[in-house]
Design a protein around this motif. Structure first.
Motif, PDB file in Angstrom:
ATOM      1  N   LEU A 180      -3.687  -2.798  16.751  1.00 25.91           N
ATOM      2  CA  LEU A 180      -2.324  -3.523  17.155  1.00 25.91           C
ATOM      3  C   LEU A 180      -2.247  -4.738  16.658  1.00 25.91           C
ATOM      4  O   LEU A 180      -1.155  -5.153  16.328  1.00 25.91           O
ATOM      5  CB  LEU A 180      -2.306  -3.076  18.580  1.00 25.91           C
ATOM      6  CG  LEU A 180      -2.063  -1.483  19.041  1.00 25.91           C
ATOM      7  CD1 LEU A 180      -1.984  -1.385  20.604  1.00 25.91           C
ATOM      8  CD2 LEU A 180      -1.100  -0.925  18.297  1.00 25.91           C
ATOM      9  N   GLU A 181      -3.086  -5.650  17.244  1.00 27.65           N
ATOM     10  CA  GLU A 181      -3.303  -7.246  16.889  1.00 27.65           C
ATOM     11  C   GLU A 181      -3.003  -7.456  15.525  1.00 27.65           C
ATOM     12  O   GLU A 181      -2.376  -8.483  15.189  1.00 27.65           O
ATOM     13  CB  GLU A 181      -4.325  -7.809  17.490  1.00 27.65           C
ATOM     14  CG  GLU A 181      -4.297  -7.816  19.106  1.00 27.65           C
ATOM     15  CD  GLU A 181      -5.690  -7.908  19.791  1.00 27.65           C
ATOM     16  OE1 GLU A 181      -6.577  -8.468  19.082  1.00 27.65           O
ATOM     17  OE2 GLU A 181      -5.795  -7.950  21.223  1.00 27.65           O
ATOM     18  N   SER A 182      -3.627  -6.507  14.654  1.00 24.65           N
ATOM     19  CA  SER A 182      -3.749  -6.972  13.269  1.00 24.65           C
ATOM     20  C   SER A 182      -2.537  -6.183  12.609  1.00 24.65           C
ATOM     21  O   SER A 182      -2.247  -6.328  11.502  1.00 24.65           O
ATOM     22  CB  SER A 182      -4.824  -6.352  12.504  1.00 24.65           C
ATOM     23  OG  SER A 182      -4.771  -5.031  12.573  1.00 24.65           O
ATOM     24  N   GLY A 183      -1.701  -5.245  13.361  1.00 26.35           N
ATOM     25  CA  GLY A 183      -0.473  -4.820  12.919  1.00 26.35           C
ATOM     26  C   GLY A 183      -0.765  -3.567  11.781  1.00 26.35           C
ATOM     27  O   GLY A 183       0.031  -3.026  11.159  1.00 26.35           O
ATOM     28  N   THR A 184      -1.836  -3.027  11.940  1.00 29.27           N
ATOM     29  CA  THR A 184      -2.214  -1.813  11.000  1.00 29.27           C
ATOM     30  C   THR A 184      -1.943  -0.679  11.403  1.00 29.27           C
ATOM     31  O   THR A 184      -1.417   0.290  10.843  1.00 29.27           O
ATOM     32  CB  THR A 184      -3.790  -2.094  10.653  1.00 29.27           C
ATOM     33  OG1 THR A 184      -4.344  -2.047  11.718  1.00 29.27           O
ATOM     34  CG2 THR A 184      -3.905  -3.311   9.931  1.00 29.27           C
ATOM     35  N   VAL A 185      -1.618  -0.488  12.844  1.00 28.70           N
ATOM     36  CA  VAL A 185      -1.066   0.730  13.524  1.00 28.70           C
ATOM     37  C   VAL A 185       0.125   0.366  14.377  1.00 28.70           C
ATOM     38  O   VAL A 185       0.121  -0.586  14.887  1.00 28.70           O
ATOM     39  CB  VAL A 185      -2.309   1.367  14.296  1.00 28.70           C
ATOM     40  CG1 VAL A 185      -3.530   1.648  13.353  1.00 28.70           C
ATOM     41  CG2 VAL A 185      -2.774   0.617  15.530  1.00 28.70           C
ATOM     42  N   ARG A 186       0.797   1.737  14.538  1.00 32.35           N
ATOM     43  CA  ARG A 186       2.037   1.444  15.626  1.00 32.35           C
ATOM     44  C   ARG A 186       1.746   2.365  16.592  1.00 32.35           C
ATOM     45  O   ARG A 186       1.703   3.636  16.356  1.00 32.35           O
ATOM     46  CB  ARG A 186       3.210   1.856  14.811  1.00 32.35           C
ATOM     47  CG  ARG A 186       4.516   1.658  15.761  1.00 32.35           C
ATOM     48  CD  ARG A 186       5.661   2.277  14.859  1.00 32.35           C
ATOM     49  NE  ARG A 186       6.066   1.373  13.622  1.00 32.35           N
ATOM     50  CZ  ARG A 186       6.000   1.835  12.593  1.00 32.35           C
ATOM     51  NH1 ARG A 186       5.842   3.258  12.352  1.00 32.35           N
ATOM     52  NH2 ARG A 186       6.255   1.329  11.450  1.00 32.35           N
ATOM     53  N   LEU A 223      -0.761   7.650  21.841  1.00 30.00           N
ATOM     54  CA  LEU A 223      -0.400   8.410  20.726  1.00 30.00           C
ATOM     55  C   LEU A 223      -0.070   7.167  19.364  1.00 30.00           C
ATOM     56  O   LEU A 223       0.930   6.422  19.577  1.00 30.00           O
ATOM     57  CB  LEU A 223       0.824   9.186  20.621  1.00 30.00           C
ATOM     58  CG  LEU A 223       1.479  10.060  19.514  1.00 30.00           C
ATOM     59  CD1 LEU A 223       0.445  10.889  18.881  1.00 30.00           C
ATOM     60  CD2 LEU A 223       2.566  10.689  19.831  1.00 30.00           C
ATOM     61  N   VAL A 224      -0.689   7.268  18.222  1.00 32.42           N
ATOM     62  CA  VAL A 224      -0.505   6.102  17.383  1.00 32.42           C
ATOM     63  C   VAL A 224      -0.358   6.687  16.004  1.00 32.42           C
ATOM     64  O   VAL A 224      -0.465   7.718  15.610  1.00 32.42           O
ATOM     65  CB  VAL A 224      -1.546   5.175  17.099  1.00 32.42           C
ATOM     66  CG1 VAL A 224      -1.854   4.145  18.632  1.00 32.42           C
ATOM     67  CG2 VAL A 224      -3.062   5.715  17.152  1.00 32.42           C
ATOM     68  N   THR A 225       0.274   5.971  15.086  1.00 25.98           N
ATOM     69  CA  THR A 225       0.283   6.241  13.438  1.00 25.98           C
ATOM     70  C   THR A 225       0.122   5.101  12.752  1.00 25.98           C
ATOM     71  O   THR A 225       0.120   3.955  13.351  1.00 25.98           O
ATOM     72  CB  THR A 225       1.843   6.873  13.400  1.00 25.98           C
ATOM     73  OG1 THR A 225       1.973   7.262  12.166  1.00 25.98           O
ATOM     74  CG2 THR A 225       3.021   5.817  13.649  1.00 25.98           C
ATOM     75  N   HIS A 226       0.253   5.013  11.548  1.00 23.18           N
ATOM     76  CA  HIS A 226      -0.352   4.078  10.654  1.00 23.18           C
ATOM     77  C   HIS A 226       1.008   3.297  10.497  1.00 23.18           C
ATOM     78  O   HIS A 226       2.275   3.607  10.647  1.00 23.18           O
ATOM     79  CB  HIS A 226      -0.684   4.391   9.356  1.00 23.18           C
ATOM     80  CG  HIS A 226      -0.166   5.221   8.556  1.00 23.18           C
ATOM     81  ND1 HIS A 226       1.158   4.829   7.822  1.00 23.18           N
ATOM     82  CD2 HIS A 226      -0.082   6.613   8.298  1.00 23.18           C
ATOM     83  CE1 HIS A 226       1.671   5.930   7.192  1.00 23.18           C
ATOM     84  NE2 HIS A 226       0.856   7.055   7.290  1.00 23.18           N
ATOM     85  N   ARG A 227       1.033   1.734  10.266  1.00 26.21           N
ATOM     86  CA  ARG A 227       1.966   1.097  10.167  1.00 26.21           C
ATOM     87  C   ARG A 227       3.388   1.406   9.084  1.00 26.21           C
ATOM     88  O   ARG A 227       4.296   1.196   9.368  1.00 26.21           O
ATOM     89  CB  ARG A 227       1.736  -0.261   9.705  1.00 26.21           C
ATOM     90  CG  ARG A 227       1.186  -0.598   8.540  1.00 26.21           C
ATOM     91  CD  ARG A 227       0.695  -2.055   8.497  1.00 26.21           C
ATOM     92  NE  ARG A 227       0.013  -2.090   6.903  1.00 26.21           N
ATOM     93  CZ  ARG A 227      -0.660  -3.169   6.922  1.00 26.21           C
ATOM     94  NH1 ARG A 227      -0.665  -4.310   7.750  1.00 26.21           N
ATOM     95  NH2 ARG A 227      -1.299  -3.489   5.624  1.00 26.21           N
ATOM     96  N   ASP A 228       2.904   1.978   7.902  1.00 29.62           N
ATOM     97  CA  ASP A 228       3.927   2.432   6.977  1.00 29.62           C
ATOM     98  C   ASP A 228       4.570   3.962   7.110  1.00 29.62           C
ATOM     99  O   ASP A 228       5.505   4.341   6.248  1.00 29.62           O
ATOM    100  CB  ASP A 228       3.222   2.602   5.620  1.00 29.62           C
ATOM    101  CG  ASP A 228       2.843   1.011   5.356  1.00 29.62           C
ATOM    102  OD1 ASP A 228       3.424  -0.074   5.682  1.00 29.62           O
ATOM    103  OD2 ASP A 228       1.607   0.872   4.635  1.00 29.62           O
TER     104      ASP A 228
END
Length: 325
Positions: free
Chosen positions: A215-221, A130-135
């Motif tokens: 995840l590696e680029s930090g764009t999703v959490r 389950l993921v969301t965007h970083r902001d």
């Protein structure tokens, strides 16, 4: 006298017949094998299938040709495999999408998972996340559940397709947490991920391999995984069970099967060879590259296993309103 003659004749026939079968099985394989994969070339499932084919080829000493048969939600390939000769020369590598999910949402499936296949063994699992965007200011599952309960059907939860494992996982979470979110089905992971990064959707369920680059680029959490234990690829991400939802344990599992009626001796040999391959460090490492967690398992009761999981998936489909397109 007649009875003695018949008994002797039958015994002689049995000896000859059994010897022929034993000879045929003892020399197996005598020609190339084919491994049917229900997805197009290049994807994670195809890569896993080709790794398995290469390992079987090395260990059996005969070519193993991969046949890609995409379409029909994997049913085209499954039907072809089910109708193949049960001689050990046609194998089928697929997942619960084929063996249980299809039966959970369709009235008419062109094969019977429990009756038409003989399992060789499970090859591993693919974790759902389950993921969301970083902001997103909502940074954990507890906050998400609270927000969804305060605002029913206002938040969106995407999947990579109707009636896929992604869709089932999302509905399982919503049902267990007693929340209402809008389901947004996509035609695959890529478009869903693009909209997640563009903040057009708040939440999404996808495989660990699909989200790893982001995840590696930090764009999703990542918020949680759907497996009973933490993923070795995301050791810092909690399971939903750890977060208070102990009944959630849903992964994509992969299995190699043969058409029903394969001689037991050939089936057992294939199972032993597959088990040896799955345990090899090189296979484990290559599986890791596509986010696939190696793990061989034999099925002591394949029909019972299929019946149990299909019933569970049908209940999820009922609760979540999951229907075939």
């Amino acid at each position: 006298m007649i009875r003695m003659f018949l008994t002797a004749a039958l015994a002689s026939a049995c000896v000859v017949g059994c010897a022929s079968i034993a000879t045929a099985q003892g020399s197996y394989p005598e020609k190339p094998l084919q491994l049917i994969v229900p997805f197009p070339p290049g994807g994670a499932s195809d890569v896993v299938g080709r790794i398995i084919a290469g390992e079987l080829e090395t260990r059996l000493g005969k070519p193993v040709i991969v046949l890609n048969r995409p379409g029909g939600g994997t049913t085209i390939a499954a039907r072809e495999a089910a109708n193949a000769a049960p001689d050990g020369y046609t194998l089928f590598a697929s997942s619960n999408s084929t063996f249980t999910l299809q039966h959970a949402v369709k009235e008419n499936v062109p094969y019977d998972s429990a009756k038409d296949f003989e399992p060789i063994g499970q090859t591993g699992t693919l974790t759902m996340v389950l993921v969301t965007h970083r902001d997103n200011p909502i940074k954990d599952v507890a906050a998400l559940v609270a927000a969804a309960k305060a605002n029913p059907d206002k938040l969106s939860l995407a999947s990579f397709g109707v009636a896929t494992i992604s869709h089932f996982a999302g509905e399982h979470f919503k049902s267990t947490a007693a929340i209402k979110m809008v389901h947004l089905p996509y035609k695959g992971s890529a478009p869903a991920m693009n909209d997640l990064m563009g903040k057009h959707i708040e939440y999404h369920v996808d495989t660990v391999i699909a989200i790893r680059p982001l995840l590696e680029s930090g764009t999703v959490r990542p918020l949680a995984v759907f497996s009973a234990k933490r993923s070795p690829f995301l050791p810092d991400v909690p399971t939903l069970a750890e977060l208070g939802y102990p009944n959630i344990d849903l992964v994509s599992w992969g299995t190699v099967v043969a058409p029903k009626g394969i001689p037991p001796a050939i089936r057992d040999r294939l199972a032993s060879v597959l088990e040896e391959a799955i345990a090899s460090p090189s296979v484990i490492e290559r599986f890791k590259k596509v986010g696939y967690e190696a793990g061989f398992k034999r099925y002591s009761d394949w029909p019972g296993f299929i019946a149990k999981e299909t019933a569970e998936m049908k209940e999820l489909a009922r609760k979540g309103g999951i229907k075939e397109e």
